[in-house]
Design a protein around this motif. Structure first.
Motif, PDB file in Angstrom:
ATOM      1  N   VAL A  31    -101.809   7.972  19.587  1.00 36.53           N
ATOM      2  CA  VAL A  31    -101.025   8.010  20.127  1.00 36.53           C
ATOM      3  C   VAL A  31    -100.122   8.123  20.113  1.00 36.53           C
ATOM      4  O   VAL A  31     -99.744   6.411  19.556  1.00 36.53           O
ATOM      5  CB  VAL A  31    -101.793   6.708  21.733  1.00 36.53           C
ATOM      6  CG1 VAL A  31    -100.500   7.149  22.972  1.00 36.53           C
ATOM      7  CG2 VAL A  31    -103.014   7.601  21.665  1.00 36.53           C
ATOM      8  N   VAL A  32     -99.039   8.457  20.455  1.00 35.85           N
ATOM      9  CA  VAL A  32     -97.928   7.597  19.813  1.00 35.85           C
ATOM     10  C   VAL A  32     -96.387   7.909  21.319  1.00 35.85           C
ATOM     11  O   VAL A  32     -96.675   8.521  22.118  1.00 35.85           O
ATOM     12  CB  VAL A  32     -96.574   8.980  18.351  1.00 35.85           C
ATOM     13  CG1 VAL A  32     -95.317   8.172  18.290  1.00 35.85           C
ATOM     14  CG2 VAL A  32     -97.929   9.513  17.799  1.00 35.85           C
ATOM     15  N   HIS A  33     -95.578   6.623  20.869  1.00 35.29           N
ATOM     16  CA  HIS A  33     -95.011   5.837  21.855  1.00 35.29           C
ATOM     17  C   HIS A  33     -93.440   6.033  21.111  1.00 35.29           C
ATOM     18  O   HIS A  33     -92.997   5.619  20.210  1.00 35.29           O
ATOM     19  CB  HIS A  33     -94.936   4.500  22.599  1.00 35.29           C
ATOM     20  CG  HIS A  33     -94.034   4.186  23.154  1.00 35.29           C
ATOM     21  ND1 HIS A  33     -93.885   3.855  25.185  1.00 35.29           N
ATOM     22  CD2 HIS A  33     -92.460   3.830  23.188  1.00 35.29           C
ATOM     23  CE1 HIS A  33     -92.324   3.327  24.961  1.00 35.29           C
ATOM     24  NE2 HIS A  33     -91.635   3.367  24.267  1.00 35.29           N
ATOM     25  N   HIS A  34     -92.471   6.961  22.401  1.00 35.26           N
ATOM     26  CA  HIS A  34     -91.477   7.099  21.273  1.00 35.26           C
ATOM     27  C   HIS A  34     -90.111   6.811  22.918  1.00 35.26           C
ATOM     28  O   HIS A  34     -90.697   7.216  24.339  1.00 35.26           O
ATOM     29  CB  HIS A  34     -90.869   8.738  21.516  1.00 35.26           C
ATOM     30  CG  HIS A  34     -91.520   9.857  20.823  1.00 35.26           C
ATOM     31  ND1 HIS A  34     -91.429   9.200  19.232  1.00 35.26           N
ATOM     32  CD2 HIS A  34     -92.860  10.818  20.929  1.00 35.26           C
ATOM     33  CE1 HIS A  34     -92.476   9.632  18.628  1.00 35.26           C
ATOM     34  NE2 HIS A  34     -93.846  11.015  19.456  1.00 35.26           N
ATOM     35  N   ASP A  35     -89.155   5.653  22.235  1.00 38.73           N
ATOM     36  CA  ASP A  35     -88.255   5.408  23.492  1.00 38.73           C
ATOM     37  C   ASP A  35     -87.158   5.949  23.870  1.00 38.73           C
ATOM     38  O   ASP A  35     -86.793   7.545  23.621  1.00 38.73           O
ATOM     39  CB  ASP A  35     -87.521   3.956  22.702  1.00 38.73           C
ATOM     40  CG  ASP A  35     -88.499   2.855  22.335  1.00 38.73           C
ATOM     41  OD1 ASP A  35     -89.924   2.675  23.447  1.00 38.73           O
ATOM     42  OD2 ASP A  35     -88.541   2.157  21.225  1.00 38.73           O
ATOM     43  N   PRO A  36     -86.956   5.852  24.970  1.00 40.90           N
ATOM     44  CA  PRO A  36     -85.626   7.164  25.818  1.00 40.90           C
ATOM     45  C   PRO A  36     -84.681   7.323  24.259  1.00 40.90           C
ATOM     46  O   PRO A  36     -83.874   5.972  23.603  1.00 40.90           O
ATOM     47  CB  PRO A  36     -84.849   6.356  26.232  1.00 40.90           C
ATOM     48  CG  PRO A  36     -85.750   5.226  26.953  1.00 40.90           C
ATOM     49  CD  PRO A  36     -86.597   4.799  25.921  1.00 40.90           C
ATOM     50  N   GLY A  37     -83.874   8.416  24.684  1.00 41.21           N
ATOM     51  CA  GLY A  37     -82.643   8.264  22.968  1.00 41.21           C
ATOM     52  C   GLY A  37     -83.158   8.677  21.598  1.00 41.21           C
ATOM     53  O   GLY A  37     -82.499   9.303  20.389  1.00 41.21           O
ATOM     54  N   THR A  38     -84.590   8.920  21.565  1.00 47.01           N
ATOM     55  CA  THR A  38     -84.998   9.053  20.468  1.00 47.01           C
ATOM     56  C   THR A  38     -85.275  10.242  19.897  1.00 47.01           C
ATOM     57  O   THR A  38     -85.469  11.115  20.883  1.00 47.01           O
ATOM     58  CB  THR A  38     -86.462   7.846  20.456  1.00 47.01           C
ATOM     59  OG1 THR A  38     -86.487   7.181  20.278  1.00 47.01           O
ATOM     60  CG2 THR A  38     -86.834   8.368  18.666  1.00 47.01           C
ATOM     61  N   GLU A  39     -85.064  10.768  18.620  1.00 50.13           N
ATOM     62  CA  GLU A  39     -85.790  12.073  18.125  1.00 50.13           C
ATOM     63  C   GLU A  39     -85.747  11.956  16.532  1.00 50.13           C
ATOM     64  O   GLU A  39     -85.135  11.542  16.107  1.00 50.13           O
ATOM     65  CB  GLU A  39     -83.747  13.213  19.071  1.00 50.13           C
ATOM     66  CG  GLU A  39     -82.754  12.446  17.958  1.00 50.13           C
ATOM     67  CD  GLU A  39     -81.702  13.362  18.191  1.00 50.13           C
ATOM     68  OE1 GLU A  39     -81.371  13.993  17.668  1.00 50.13           O
ATOM     69  OE2 GLU A  39     -80.883  12.284  18.751  1.00 50.13           O
TER      70      GLU A  39
END
Length: 111
Positions: A31-39
């Motif tokens: 399971v991976v969480h990506h913060d807003p704006g991450t790319e």
């Protein structure tokens, strides 16, 4: 099966799961969480990914084709095919990623 990331293994991934990783002989499920704006710019590697979008909106590019994705969508990235992603909007995204064979250098919940 081995669980190298946490002492508490669960066979179920829930919306509250964060950073859990289950290692099997032929694949990893994490399971991976990506913060807003991450790319992540387009890149390639020798592993195949099947990515299940759980929450948030993301744009995925696979082999030159870009699509906006959201909860319920699935993205498949074959080995050695260019792919990249970015989180859209101001909501974090969470994905469940199946990687085969396992990526030895990645960390549980890596962002």
């Amino acid at each position: 099966m081995s669980d190298s990331s946490t002492p508490e293994y669960s066979p179920f991934v829930t919306p509250e799961s964060s950073g859990e990783r289950m290692g099997f002989e032929g694949c990893d499920v994490h399971v991976v969480h990506h913060d807003p704006g991450t790319e992540r710019e387009e890149h390639t590697h020798g592993e195949e990914h099947i990515i299940f979008i759980r929450s948030g909106r993301m744009e995925w590019s696979v082999d030159g084709e870009a699509r906006e994705t959201g909860p319920g969508d699935t993205v498949v990235t074959p080995a050695d095919v260019p792919h990249g992603w970015k989180v859209l909007g101001d909501e974090a995204s969470q994905v469940v990623c199946v990687t085969a064979p396992p990526e030895p250098e990645s960390e549980p919940g890596e962002r």
